[in-house]
Design a protein around this motif. Structure first.
Motif, PDB file in Angstrom:
ATOM      1  N   GLU A  95      41.096   1.392  -0.582  1.00  0.00           N
ATOM      2  CA  GLU A  95      40.373   1.012   0.632  1.00  0.00           C
ATOM      3  C   GLU A  95      41.334   0.683   1.770  1.00  0.00           C
ATOM      4  O   GLU A  95      41.072   1.028   2.919  1.00  0.00           O
ATOM      5  CB  GLU A  95      39.435  -0.157   0.343  1.00  0.00           C
ATOM      6  CG  GLU A  95      38.239   0.282  -0.471  1.00  0.00           C
ATOM      7  CD  GLU A  95      37.315  -0.842  -0.871  1.00  0.00           C
ATOM      8  OE1 GLU A  95      37.493  -1.988  -0.391  1.00  0.00           O
ATOM      9  OE2 GLU A  95      36.400  -0.581  -1.672  1.00  0.00           O
ATOM     10  N   HIS A 111      32.221  10.965  -1.830  1.00  0.00           N
ATOM     11  CA  HIS A 111      30.928  10.769  -1.172  1.00  0.00           C
ATOM     12  C   HIS A 111      29.934  11.853  -1.589  1.00  0.00           C
ATOM     13  O   HIS A 111      28.764  11.562  -1.852  1.00  0.00           O
ATOM     14  CB  HIS A 111      31.099  10.745   0.348  1.00  0.00           C
ATOM     15  CG  HIS A 111      31.927   9.606   0.825  1.00  0.00           C
ATOM     16  ND1 HIS A 111      32.662   9.671   1.989  1.00  0.00           N
ATOM     17  CD2 HIS A 111      32.178   8.377   0.312  1.00  0.00           C
ATOM     18  CE1 HIS A 111      33.315   8.535   2.166  1.00  0.00           C
ATOM     19  NE2 HIS A 111      33.040   7.735   1.159  1.00  0.00           N
ATOM     20  N   GLN A 135      28.479   8.874   2.050  1.00  0.00           N
ATOM     21  CA  GLN A 135      29.191   7.796   2.747  1.00  0.00           C
ATOM     22  C   GLN A 135      28.220   6.696   3.149  1.00  0.00           C
ATOM     23  O   GLN A 135      28.508   5.509   2.979  1.00  0.00           O
ATOM     24  CB  GLN A 135      29.912   8.348   3.971  1.00  0.00           C
ATOM     25  CG  GLN A 135      30.747   7.315   4.685  1.00  0.00           C
ATOM     26  CD  GLN A 135      31.498   7.912   5.864  1.00  0.00           C
ATOM     27  OE1 GLN A 135      31.053   8.882   6.481  1.00  0.00           O
ATOM     28  NE2 GLN A 135      32.635   7.329   6.188  1.00  0.00           N
ATOM     29  N   ALA A 136      27.041   7.071   3.661  1.00  0.00           N
ATOM     30  CA  ALA A 136      26.026   6.082   4.030  1.00  0.00           C
ATOM     31  C   ALA A 136      25.550   5.313   2.795  1.00  0.00           C
ATOM     32  O   ALA A 136      25.377   4.093   2.837  1.00  0.00           O
ATOM     33  CB  ALA A 136      24.857   6.767   4.723  1.00  0.00           C
ATOM     34  N   HIS A 139      28.234   2.803   1.889  1.00  0.00           N
ATOM     35  CA  HIS A 139      28.206   1.660   2.812  1.00  0.00           C
ATOM     36  C   HIS A 139      27.039   0.735   2.473  1.00  0.00           C
ATOM     37  O   HIS A 139      27.188  -0.490   2.469  1.00  0.00           O
ATOM     38  CB  HIS A 139      28.104   2.123   4.259  1.00  0.00           C
ATOM     39  CG  HIS A 139      29.381   2.640   4.825  1.00  0.00           C
ATOM     40  ND1 HIS A 139      30.511   1.868   4.990  1.00  0.00           N
ATOM     41  CD2 HIS A 139      29.719   3.884   5.252  1.00  0.00           C
ATOM     42  CE1 HIS A 139      31.479   2.599   5.497  1.00  0.00           C
ATOM     43  NE2 HIS A 139      31.031   3.828   5.659  1.00  0.00           N
ATOM     44  N   ARG A 142      27.797  -1.185  -0.736  1.00  0.00           N
ATOM     45  CA  ARG A 142      28.746  -2.286  -0.495  1.00  0.00           C
ATOM     46  C   ARG A 142      28.105  -3.426   0.289  1.00  0.00           C
ATOM     47  O   ARG A 142      28.472  -4.583   0.106  1.00  0.00           O
ATOM     48  CB  ARG A 142      29.964  -1.777   0.259  1.00  0.00           C
ATOM     49  CG  ARG A 142      30.858  -0.915  -0.565  1.00  0.00           C
ATOM     50  CD  ARG A 142      32.001  -0.423   0.281  1.00  0.00           C
ATOM     51  NE  ARG A 142      32.925   0.362  -0.496  1.00  0.00           N
ATOM     52  CZ  ARG A 142      33.740   1.247   0.015  1.00  0.00           C
ATOM     53  NH1 ARG A 142      33.759   1.467   1.312  1.00  0.00           N
ATOM     54  NH2 ARG A 142      34.557   1.932  -0.755  1.00  0.00           N
ATOM     55  N   ALA A 143      27.169  -3.107   1.178  1.00  0.00           N
ATOM     56  CA  ALA A 143      26.539  -4.124   2.026  1.00  0.00           C
ATOM     57  C   ALA A 143      25.473  -4.922   1.283  1.00  0.00           C
ATOM     58  O   ALA A 143      25.103  -6.003   1.722  1.00  0.00           O
ATOM     59  CB  ALA A 143      25.916  -3.464   3.256  1.00  0.00           C
TER      60      ALA A 143
END
Length: 164
Positions: A95, A111, A135-136, A139, A142-143
Motif C-alpha cells: 500500500e 482489482h 477498485q471501487a 475501497h 476497506r471503508a
C-alpha cells in the motif's frame, strides 16, 4: 530459476517483511540480493500477496457454492480481509508503494480478479471497467469496518453495492 536463487529470494523477501514490521516506509531503502531494484522486489512481494489472496478467494468461493445462502461478495470480502490480517507487513509495504509503476499494473490485475470473483463484473466486459469496479469494491471493503459488519446482519457490504 535455480533452487539457490529461489532460496535467496525467499530469504530476501522475509528480511524485507521483517524490516517492514518495524517501519513499512523504509522497508525498501536497501534492496537485498538477488533483487536488482525496487520494481523487481515489489513484483515479487505482490506475487506473494496474490498467491495467498487467490488461494483464499478460491476456497471461499468453493464454500459459497455449497452453501444455500452463499454470497460471493461476502466470500471475497472475507478472503481479502483474512489475507490482509495474516500479512499486515506485506499489505503495508504494497500500500505504501502502490503508485510504483510495477504495482499500478499489478493492482489493476488484482482489482479485476476481485470484481470477477465477487460477481460484480463479467469476463466479456472491458478490462478497464472491470478494474474500476474492482477498485471501487476494494475501497468499499476497506471503508467498511469488519467489526461493524460482523455485529450487524450478514450482507452489509453486499447492500452497499448497487445491483445491476
Amino acid at each position: 530459476m535455480s533452487w539457490n536463487t529461489y532460496y535467496q529470494r525467499k530469504h530476501a523477501i522475509a528480511e524485507v517483511l521483517d524490516n517492514a514490521r518495524r517501519d513499512p516506509r523504509s522497508a525498501l531503502d536497501t534492496i537485498p540480493n538477488p533483487f536488482t531494484g525496487a520494481g523487481e522486489l515489489l513484483a515479487a512481494l505482490h506475487y506473494k500477496w496474490m498467491q495467498q489472496l487467490n488461494g483464499r478467494v478460491e476456497v471461499a468461493l468453493a464454500d459459497t457454492e455449497h452453501s444455500p445462502h452463499g454470497d460471493r461478495v461476502e466470500a471475497v470480502t472475507t478472503a481479502w480481509r483474512r489475507t490482509a490480517a495474516t500479512n499486515p507487513a506485506l499489505r503495508d509495504v504494497l500500500e505504501h508503494h502502490a503508485e510504483h509503476p510495477v504495482l499500478r499494473a499489478a493492482n489493476a490485475q488484482q482489482h479485476r480478479m476481485l470484481a470477477l470473483a465477487a460477481g460484480l463484473a463479467e469476463q466479456h466486459e472491458d478490462e478497464h471497467d472491470i478494474a474500476r469496479v474492482g477498485q471501487a469494491f476494494l475501497h468499499l471493503l476497506r471503508a467498511t469496518p469488519a467489526q461493524a459488519e460482523e455485529r450487524s446482519r450478514p450482507g452489509v457490504l453486499r447492500k452497499l453495492i448497487p445491483s445491476r
